[in-house]
Structures are given as structure tokens and as C-alpha cells.
Design an enzyme around this catalytic site. Structure first.
Site, PDB file in Angstrom:
ATOM      1  CB  CYS A   1      27.408  12.795 -43.934  1.00 53.96           C
ATOM      2  SG  CYS A   1      28.271  13.172 -45.471  1.00 53.96           S
TER       3      CYS A   1
ATOM      4  CB  CYS B   1      31.090  12.437 -43.814  1.00 51.24           C
ATOM      5  SG  CYS B   1      30.199  13.948 -44.207  1.00 51.24           S
TER       6      CYS B   1
END
Length: 321
Positions: free
Chosen positions: A79, A82
Site C-alpha cells: 500500500c 500507507c
């Protein structure tokens, strides 16, 4: 608007894991025990950020939430947002000096926890306070607004449960992480966030555009610009009138675009996307382009890794092709 459905309203009982009443009672017992023992031992700053798995969730999150609000960062290695959000939260955990504890949960390795919290997209950030779950926000967000949410969380912990944090030993050997080097656009991004805090949406938009003029792919600037432009569009709207216009004129693309903006600000993401997909399906030419481009802008506000954006892109592709 709090970014990405950021909200401190609606305390949610995490009934599948721990009843709220029991957790509150345990919080009171833990504080009483700590007082009898002369208070909790100080921890090193590095102990304010912990990796948590399903086996340790009871101990590391639920039990610790009786002492201090625990912020949970649901993330995954693949991700990209993230990787932007995680280091920021870690830095803030140290800066807040024990007012909250940061627990990082890898969703790929902890599917059960992901399901229990109802995670549909990452990064997703929750908090647990005395065993009760608070949904904070999903996706990346500007630092200034994350700070506001953390401040509200700390206030909730103090006022509702008497949680004042845990003591930190700043001199613990090797505990403090190396300070993050200033990036080339930090001053401009800080100016944009300050403008947002002051309600100067035009100033925020320009600051983000200044970053993107030099680095068109900068993720924080792209997100910030999309959010600031959305806020600027809706700030002078009469919500009741806009929704009435959209209901009375389903074929009016301008009316549907305005209503979609309000939908998104109100947290009704699927409604906003669905409204504009329908507008694209029903129209052609310049009207279709206007609806399609606004939909793409709203995708930017939510973020590419959100499953609602994935579903929206698929729906858009079906009506276009």
C-alpha cells in the site's frame, strides 16, 4: 470536512472483542492499581510504536487502552499511501510523548482483525479507548488535520475515561528515532495546511499547486489539492437547495455534480460516485465530460487504494465502453 470520513463522533462498541462496560471497569481498576503502586513505569519513546498481531491484540491493545488511547494503523507492504502515512503517525506518537500509543497491524497477516474492524480499504486508522473502538479516518490526510483528530481523541480519553497517558523516559538509551529530514516541499505543504486551518481555501489551493508545478506526482499535494478544491466548491452552497435541485432535475448535470460534491463531504462516498456514474451514462459530449472529470476528481479525494474507488472506476468503465 475532515478528510476521508475522519470523525470523532459515534463511539462504536467493539462487542466482538470486549464489552465496553467491562473495559471501562478494567480501566478504572488499572488506574487504581497504578496509583497504589506509585504510578506506571516510564517507557522509552521507541515503545510508543508497537507491531500488533491477532495473538497479542488483547494484551497490546485492549489492556493497554485502559491506560492510554491506542491508535491503530491498519497497513500493508504493498500500500503506497500507507508508506506516506505510517512514518507520520510514528513521528507524532513520539512527539505526543505518551498521550497515545500507536499500534501497527499488517492486514495481510491479520485478516481476522481486519474483518472485526470492518476495514474496507487501507490505510485505515482507528483508536481503542477503554476497550471501545473509535473510527478515525481512512486514507492519507494532511498532518494538520491528523493532529486535530489526535487532539480530539486525547480529549475523549481524558474526559470520558480519565486517561492521561503514560510516562515517557526521553533519556532512554537508543530509544528515540532519528529525526525525519525536511523534504524539499515541507515549507509549502506547511503553508497549505496553515491556510486550511485558517479557512483560507484559496491560499491552500495555491500552495498545493506550487508543489505540483514542480512535482506533478507528489501524493500529499495531489490529495491536499483535491480536498481543498472540494471544500472551496461547497463552502457557500445551500445544502437543502442543492439537493432539491438535483432531485427536481435529474437530467441537469450541473445540479448532479453539485449534489455529488455534497455527498462526498457528508461521507456518502458511494452515493457521490453512483450519482456521477449515472450522469455519465445519461449524457454525451461536454456534459458527459464534465461529469466524468468531476468523478475523477472525487476519486483523488478518496484515494486510489480505497475499494470504493476501484468499484467506481469499474462502474465508470462500464458506462463509457
Amino acid at each position: 470536512m475532515q478528510p476521508r470520513n475522519m470523525s470523532m463522533s459515534g463511539v462504536v462498541d467493539l462487542a466482538a472483542v470486549k464489552a465496553a462496560g467491562e473495559a471501562k471497569a478494567k480501566a478504572e481498576q488499572a488506574r487504581a492499581e497504578a496509583a497504589r503502586q506509585g504510578g506506571s513505569a516510564a517507557v522509552a519513546p521507541s515503545a510508543l510504536v508497537i507491531d500488533v498481531d491477532e495473538a497479542g491484540f488483547e494484551r497490546d491493545v485492549l489492556q493497554r487502552s485502559a491506560e492510554v488511547p491506542v491508535v491503530i494503523d491498519f497497513w500493508a507492504e504493498w500500500c503506497e499511501p500507507c508508506k506516506q502515512l505510517g512514518p507520520l503517525l510514528e513521528r507524532l506518537a513520539v512527539e505526543y510523548n505518551g498521550r497515545f500509543l500507536l499500534a501497527k497491524i499488517d492486514v495481510d497477516a491479520n485478516q481476522m482483525l481486519m474483518q472485526q474492524f470492518g476495514i474496507q480499504g487501507i490505510p485505515a486508522v482507528f483508536a481503542v479507548v477503554a476497550g471501545q473502538a473509535l473510527p478515525l479516518f481512512q486514507g492519507a490526510a494532511p498532518e494538520a488535520q491528523i493532529r486535530q483528530t489526535l487532539d480530539q481523541l486525547i480529549q475523549v480519553g481524558e474526559e470520558r475515561f480519565g486517561l492521561t497517558g503514560i510516562p515517557v523516559d526521553a533519556d532512554a538509551e537508543g530509544s528515540a528515532p532519528a529525526p525525519m529530514p525536511a523534504g524539499p516541499y515541507d515549507a509549502l505543504l506547511e503553508a497549505a495546511m496553515s491556510a486550511l486551518d485558517a479557512g483560507d481555501l484559496a491560499g491552500a489551493v495555491q500552495a498545493y499547486k506550487n508543489v505540483l508545478a514542480d512535482d506533478p506526482g507528489h501524493p500529499e499535494a495531489k490529495l491536499g489539492l483535491a480536498q481543498a478544491e472540494l471544500l472551496a466548491r461547497v463552502q457557500d452552497m445551500d445544502p437543502q437547495q442543492v439537493r432539491q435541485n438535483a432531485a427536481d432535475n435529474p437530467a441537469d448535470v450541473t445540479a448532479q455534480i453539485a449534489a455529488a460534491d455534497l455527498d462526498l463531504v457528508g461521507g456518502h462516498v458511494e452515493d457521490a460516485f453512483g450519482r456521477l456514474v449515472d450522469a455519465v451514462r445519461r449524457t454525451a459530449g461536454e456534459e458527459r465530460d464534465a461529469a466524468r472529470l468531476r468523478l475523477l476528481e472525487l476519486f483523488e479525494v478518496i484515494g486510489p487504494d480505497d475499494p470504493r474507488v476501484t468499484a467506481g472506476r469499474q462502474a465508470l468503465a462500464r458506462v463509457l465502453f
